[in-house]
Design a protein around this motif. Structure first.
Motif, PDB file in Angstrom:
ATOM      1  N   PRO A 110       0.820  -1.209   0.000  1.00 37.26           N
ATOM      2  CA  PRO A 110       0.000   0.000   0.000  1.00 37.26           C
ATOM      3  C   PRO A 110       0.860   1.267   0.000  1.00 37.26           C
ATOM      4  O   PRO A 110       1.954   1.290   0.563  1.00 37.26           O
ATOM      5  N   SER A 111       0.319   2.308  -0.602  1.00 29.08           N
ATOM      6  CA  SER A 111       0.989   3.609  -0.650  1.00 29.08           C
ATOM      7  C   SER A 111       1.252   4.121   0.764  1.00 29.08           C
ATOM      8  O   SER A 111       0.506   3.829   1.695  1.00 29.08           O
ATOM      9  N   LEU A 112       2.297   4.931   0.886  1.00 27.11           N
ATOM     10  CA  LEU A 112       2.632   5.520   2.182  1.00 27.11           C
ATOM     11  C   LEU A 112       1.739   6.712   2.507  1.00 27.11           C
ATOM     12  O   LEU A 112       1.777   7.220   3.631  1.00 27.11           O
ATOM     13  N   SER A 113       0.959   7.184   1.527  1.00 25.15           N
ATOM     14  CA  SER A 113       0.196   8.410   1.755  1.00 25.15           C
ATOM     15  C   SER A 113      -1.279   8.303   1.408  1.00 25.15           C
ATOM     16  O   SER A 113      -2.066   9.141   1.844  1.00 25.15           O
ATOM     17  N   ASP A 114      -1.680   7.323   0.629  1.00 23.53           N
ATOM     18  CA  ASP A 114      -3.070   7.266   0.166  1.00 23.53           C
ATOM     19  C   ASP A 114      -3.611   5.840   0.337  1.00 23.53           C
ATOM     20  O   ASP A 114      -3.101   4.921  -0.290  1.00 23.53           O
ATOM     21  N   ASP A 167      10.226   4.178  -1.138  1.00 22.59           N
ATOM     22  CA  ASP A 167      11.170   5.021  -0.397  1.00 22.59           C
ATOM     23  C   ASP A 167      10.401   6.134   0.313  1.00 22.59           C
ATOM     24  O   ASP A 167       9.727   6.932  -0.337  1.00 22.59           O
ATOM     25  N   PRO A 168      10.494   6.208   1.642  1.00 26.14           N
ATOM     26  CA  PRO A 168       9.734   7.241   2.356  1.00 26.14           C
ATOM     27  C   PRO A 168      10.333   8.633   2.232  1.00 26.14           C
ATOM     28  O   PRO A 168       9.680   9.611   2.582  1.00 26.14           O
ATOM     29  N   VAL A 169      11.566   8.723   1.735  1.00 22.44           N
ATOM     30  CA  VAL A 169      12.222  10.029   1.636  1.00 22.44           C
ATOM     31  C   VAL A 169      12.144  10.550   0.201  1.00 22.44           C
ATOM     32  O   VAL A 169      11.618  11.636  -0.059  1.00 22.44           O
ATOM     33  N   LYS A 170      12.665   9.782  -0.728  1.00 15.65           N
ATOM     34  CA  LYS A 170      12.549  10.150  -2.143  1.00 15.65           C
ATOM     35  C   LYS A 170      11.241   9.556  -2.657  1.00 15.65           C
ATOM     36  O   LYS A 170      11.165   8.355  -2.935  1.00 15.65           O
ATOM     37  N   LYS A 171      10.239  10.375  -2.781  1.00 15.36           N
ATOM     38  CA  LYS A 171       8.872   9.873  -2.991  1.00 15.36           C
ATOM     39  C   LYS A 171       8.714   9.084  -4.287  1.00 15.36           C
ATOM     40  O   LYS A 171       7.819   8.250  -4.392  1.00 15.36           O
ATOM     41  N   ASP A 172       9.515   9.377  -5.266  1.00 14.22           N
ATOM     42  CA  ASP A 172       9.354   8.675  -6.539  1.00 14.22           C
ATOM     43  C   ASP A 172      10.260   7.447  -6.658  1.00 14.22           C
ATOM     44  O   ASP A 172      10.314   6.809  -7.703  1.00 14.22           O
ATOM     45  N   ALA A 176      12.227  -3.031  -6.294  1.00 16.75           N
ATOM     46  CA  ALA A 176      11.463  -4.267  -6.504  1.00 16.75           C
ATOM     47  C   ALA A 176      12.445  -5.411  -6.676  1.00 16.75           C
ATOM     48  O   ALA A 176      13.610  -5.206  -7.069  1.00 16.75           O
ATOM     49  N   ALA A 177      11.977  -6.602  -6.371  1.00 20.12           N
ATOM     50  CA  ALA A 177      12.813  -7.792  -6.569  1.00 20.12           C
ATOM     51  C   ALA A 177      11.977  -8.904  -7.197  1.00 20.12           C
ATOM     52  O   ALA A 177      10.788  -9.054  -6.893  1.00 20.12           O
ATOM     53  N   ILE A 178      12.653  -9.641  -8.074  1.00 16.68           N
ATOM     54  CA  ILE A 178      12.008 -10.719  -8.826  1.00 16.68           C
ATOM     55  C   ILE A 178      12.889 -11.953  -8.706  1.00 16.68           C
ATOM     56  O   ILE A 178      14.094 -11.899  -8.986  1.00 16.68           O
ATOM     57  N   SER A 179      12.271 -13.062  -8.319  1.00 18.75           N
ATOM     58  CA  SER A 179      13.041 -14.303  -8.235  1.00 18.75           C
ATOM     59  C   SER A 179      13.608 -14.669  -9.590  1.00 18.75           C
ATOM     60  O   SER A 179      12.916 -14.593 -10.611  1.00 18.75           O
ATOM     61  N   SER A 180      14.847 -15.084  -9.578  1.00 15.03           N
ATOM     62  CA  SER A 180      15.549 -15.509 -10.797  1.00 15.03           C
ATOM     63  C   SER A 180      15.752 -14.389 -11.805  1.00 15.03           C
ATOM     64  O   SER A 180      16.130 -14.647 -12.948  1.00 15.03           O
ATOM     65  N   ALA A 181      15.482 -13.172 -11.423  1.00 15.96           N
ATOM     66  CA  ALA A 181      15.758 -12.042 -12.317  1.00 15.96           C
ATOM     67  C   ALA A 181      16.676 -11.042 -11.608  1.00 15.96           C
ATOM     68  O   ALA A 181      17.703 -10.659 -12.150  1.00 15.96           O
ATOM     69  N   GLY A 182      16.316 -10.625 -10.404  1.00 12.75           N
ATOM     70  CA  GLY A 182      17.211  -9.748  -9.671  1.00 12.75           C
ATOM     71  C   GLY A 182      16.490  -8.657  -8.917  1.00 12.75           C
ATOM     72  O   GLY A 182      15.311  -8.771  -8.598  1.00 12.75           O
ATOM     73  N   ALA A 183      17.231  -7.578  -8.655  1.00 15.78           N
ATOM     74  CA  ALA A 183      16.708  -6.422  -7.941  1.00 15.78           C
ATOM     75  C   ALA A 183      16.711  -5.230  -8.885  1.00 15.78           C
ATOM     76  O   ALA A 183      17.597  -5.111  -9.750  1.00 15.78           O
ATOM     77  N   PHE A 184      15.745  -4.351  -8.694  1.00 11.70           N
ATOM     78  CA  PHE A 184      15.552  -3.246  -9.623  1.00 11.70           C
ATOM     79  C   PHE A 184      15.174  -1.990  -8.852  1.00 11.70           C
ATOM     80  O   PHE A 184      14.602  -2.066  -7.765  1.00 11.70           O
ATOM     81  N   ARG A 185      15.498  -0.833  -9.458  1.00 11.54           N
ATOM     82  CA  ARG A 185      15.182   0.449  -8.829  1.00 11.54           C
ATOM     83  C   ARG A 185      14.530   1.364  -9.849  1.00 11.54           C
ATOM     84  O   ARG A 185      14.936   1.392 -11.018  1.00 11.54           O
ATOM     85  N   SER A 186      13.548   2.089  -9.384  1.00  8.84           N
ATOM     86  CA  SER A 186      12.911   3.110 -10.214  1.00  8.84           C
ATOM     87  C   SER A 186      13.066   4.446  -9.508  1.00  8.84           C
ATOM     88  O   SER A 186      12.917   4.531  -8.281  1.00  8.84           O
ATOM     89  N   GLU A 187      13.358   5.486 -10.272  1.00 12.13           N
ATOM     90  CA  GLU A 187      13.462   6.841  -9.708  1.00 12.13           C
ATOM     91  C   GLU A 187      12.277   7.699 -10.123  1.00 12.13           C
ATOM     92  O   GLU A 187      12.208   8.881  -9.779  1.00 12.13           O
ATOM     93  N   ASP A 188      11.361   7.120 -10.890  1.00 11.46           N
ATOM     94  CA  ASP A 188      10.245   7.902 -11.427  1.00 11.46           C
ATOM     95  C   ASP A 188       8.907   7.217 -11.143  1.00 11.46           C
ATOM     96  O   ASP A 188       8.047   7.113 -12.022  1.00 11.46           O
ATOM     97  N   ALA A 189       8.749   6.763  -9.929  1.00  9.92           N
ATOM     98  CA  ALA A 189       7.474   6.199  -9.456  1.00  9.92           C
ATOM     99  C   ALA A 189       7.037   4.976 -10.240  1.00  9.92           C
ATOM    100  O   ALA A 189       5.841   4.722 -10.400  1.00  9.92           O
TER     101      ALA A 189
END
Lengths: 371, 93
Positions: A110-114, A167-172, A176-189
Motif C-alpha cells: 500500500p501507498s505511504l500516503s493514500d 522510499d519514504p524520503v525520495k517519494k518517486d 522491486a525484486a524478482i526471483s531468478s531475475a534480480g533487484a531493480f530500482r525506479s526513480e520515477d514512481a
C-alpha cells in the motif's frame, strides 16, 4: 494502549491475530477465505483498518479482497490484471520463449500516503497499481518490458515479483525484486527501472556476475535510512549502502547463507534478522534447529537466537514474505513457518513463543502496530 | 458450482439465472458474472475469457467444456428443467 495486529496468509486461508503491547495473549480470527492460498495481506500505513488480501487458487485464479474494518469483514474487489500493450516473452523451463501471463498476486504494497493506492507484485513478473482501492488495476509496464526481461526464466517458485519497497524520503523512488531475475530500482514512481545487481555473485548462473538472473529472495529497508538495503539472496546475505549501486556480502559467520526472509529492527537500523535454511536442495532449517540469526552490526557478525524455539527435530522452512517487525518500544519480531507455527518475540529476538502452532503452511506474515 | 465459489458468492449449490436471448454457455456465464460480480475471473480468466483449466462445464450428462461458448445449450437447460454444471477437478491423493 497500543496493540498489534498480525496478518497471516497461509496455503488454506488467512488469519488475523491481535494482542496488546505485552504480546502474550492472542486472539486469533479465521480462517478467512478458507481453502484458498493467501499469498499476502497488507495494511495501509495511513488507514490501519484498510487491508488488502491476495486470495488465489489453481482452480479459480486470483481474487483480491479488501477490508475497511481491520479484517472483520471483506469485500471482493477487481481482479483483472491485464498486461499493458504487446505482451513480451520470457524463457520457459526448456529455454523456449513463453508469453508473460498473469498467474497470481504475490505481494501488496500500500501507498505511504493514500489508502486507495496500492501496488501489486505478480507472477509472471510484473508490477500493477490501483488508485481506487483495488477496484481496477493498471500495469506499470516498465519493469516487465525492459530489454533483459525476455531472458528471465522462472525458478521453482515461479517468475514472481515479490518485493516492493517504497522510499519514504525520495517519494518517486521504488525498489522491486524478482526471483531468478534480480533487484531493480525506479526513480520515477515505477515508470522506468534499472537493475541494481552490481556486487551480486551467483555461482548457480552461467555468468555468476551477470546483470540479471540473480535469484533475489527478499529485500528489507529501514525507513530512516533508505539508501541501505539488506538482501537475502538464494545464497548470500547482502547489503548496499548506496541504494543498490553496489552490494557487498555480509553473510559472515552464518551457518548457511541460504534463506528467504530478512528484516530490520524497527528502531535500530543496523540490527538485521535472517533465518538460515540448510540449502536450496533441503528447504528446511539446519540441524533440526529453528534459529533466528541477528546481527547488531549491520551484518557479518551474527548471533543465534534460540530461546523458545525448537532445537531438535524441527524441519520447517520460512518463506520470503513470512517475517515482520512491529514498531512498539520493545521491537517485536514475527515469523511463520511451513509447519504452521507463527512465532513472536516481544524483546527483539531474545526470546520467542508461538502464537499458534497448527495453522496451514504459512506463506506470509505482516504486522501492524496500532495506537 | 464448486464449494469455494459458492462460499465466495454466498450462494448454495444452485443459482437461478435469467438469460435473455439465446441460451449459450457464454450467455449463462455472462449472466452469472453479472449477478455475482465476485465470480468474475474465477470461472473464466478475466482477460482471455477462457475456461479455467481445472473447471469443466456439463449439461444433461454431457461434457460441454470443449464446445464453442456460443453453441446453444440443450433445451432442458434453457428452460430451467436441467442444471448447467460448473465442476471443479477433484483434488486428493
Amino acid at each position: 494502549m497500543p496493540k498489534v495486529r498480525v496478518l497471516v496468509g497461509t496455503h488454506k486461508g488467512a488469519f488475523v491475530m491481535t494482542s496488546d503491547e505485552r504480546r502474550k495473549e492472542w486472539k486469533v480470527e479465521g480462517p478467512h477465505f478458507a481453502g484458498w492460498d493467501v499469498y499476502h495481506m497488507n495494511a495501509s500505513p495511513v488507514d490501519p483498518d484498510r487491508l488488502y488480501a491476495a486470495q488465489s487458487r489453481g482452480w479459480f485464479g486470483q481474487v483480491v479482497q479488501r477490508s475497511d474494518d481491520g479484517g472483520k469483514t471483506w469485500q471482493p474487489m477487481g481482479n483483472e490484471f491485464k498486461y499493458e500493450g504487446k505482451v513480451n516473452t520470457h524463457k520457459w523451463y526448456d529455454n523456449s520463449d513463453h508469453p508473460y501471463e498473469f498467474l497470481r498476486v504475490w505481494h501488496f504494497e500500500p501507498s505511504l500516503s493514500d489508502p486507495d493506492t496500492v501496488y501489486a507484485g505478480v507472477e509472471d513478473a510484473a508490477l500493477f497499481k490501483s488508485t481506487d482501492g483495488a477496484k481496477t488495476w493498471e500495469e506499470l509496464p516498465g519493469i516487465r518490458t525492459q530489454e533483459s526481461a525476455s531472458s528471465w526464466a522462472p525458478g521453482a517458485g515461479g517468475l514472481c515479483l515479490h518485493t516492493i519497497i517504497l522510499d519514504p524520503v525520495k517519494k518517486d523512488r521504488m525498489f522491486a525484486a524478482i526471483s531468478s531475475a534480480g533487484a531493480f530500482r525506479s526513480e520515477d514512481a515505477g515508470k522506468t527501472w534499472k537493475p541494481i545487481t552490481k556486487g551480486l555473485h551467483s555461482e548457480i548462473m552461467p555468468d555468476p556476475d551477470a546483470e540479471v538472473g540473480h535469484c533475489v529472495h527478499r529485500i528489507a529497508m529501514h525507513p530512516s535510512r533508505p539508501n541501505v538495503l539488506f538482501m537475502q539472496k538464494h545464497w548470500d546475505v547482502m547489503r548496499t549502502d548506496n541504494a543498490g549501486d553496489m552490494w557487498h556480502e555480509i553473510s559472515g559467520n552464518l551457518p548457511t547463507d541460504f534463506g528467504f526472509v530478512i528484516d530490520v529492527h524497527s528502531h535500530e537500523p543496523d540490527t538485521v534478522y535472517v533465518i538460515p535454511i540448510k540449502s536450496d536442495s533441503d528447504h528446511f532449517v539446519p540441524d533440526g534447529k529453528l534459529r533466528v540469526y541477528r546481527s547488531k552490526t549491520g551484518g557479518n557478525e551474527w548471533e543465534a537466537l534460540t530461546k523458545g524455539l525448537p532445537q531438535k527435530d524441527c524441519y520447517v522452512n520460512v518463506l520470503r514474505d513470512a517475517m515482520a517487525v512491529d514498531s512498539l518500544d520493545s521491537c517485536g519480531v514475527y515469523f511463520g513457518t511451513t509447519g504452521g507455527q507463527v512465532y513472536v518475540s516481544a524483546d527483539a529476538g531474545d526470546s520467542w513463543s508461538a502464537i499458534v502452532n497448527n495453522l496451514p503452511s504459512v506463506l506470509s506474515v505482516q504486522v501492524q502496530t496500532l495506537s | 458450482m464448486p464449494a469455494n465459489l459458492r462460499t465466495l458468492a454466498g450462494v448454495g449449490r444452485e443459482v437461478e439465472l435469467r438469460v435473455d436471448g439465446n441460451v449459450t454457455q457464454r450467455s449463462v456465464l455472462d449472466a452469472l458474472e453479472a449477478e455475482y460480480p465476485m465470480l468474475r475471473g474465477t470461472v473464466r480468466d478475466s482477460v482471455t475469457k477462457k475456461r479455467r483449466p481445472l473447471l469443466r462445464f456439463y449439461a444433461c450428462e454431457e461434457d460441454h467444456s470443449e464446445d464453442s461458448l456460443d453453441d446453444p445449450l440443450p433445451a432442458e437447460v434453457a428452460s430451467g428443467r436441467e442444471p448447467y454444471l460448473i465442476v471443479g477437478a477433484i483434488a486428493g491423493g
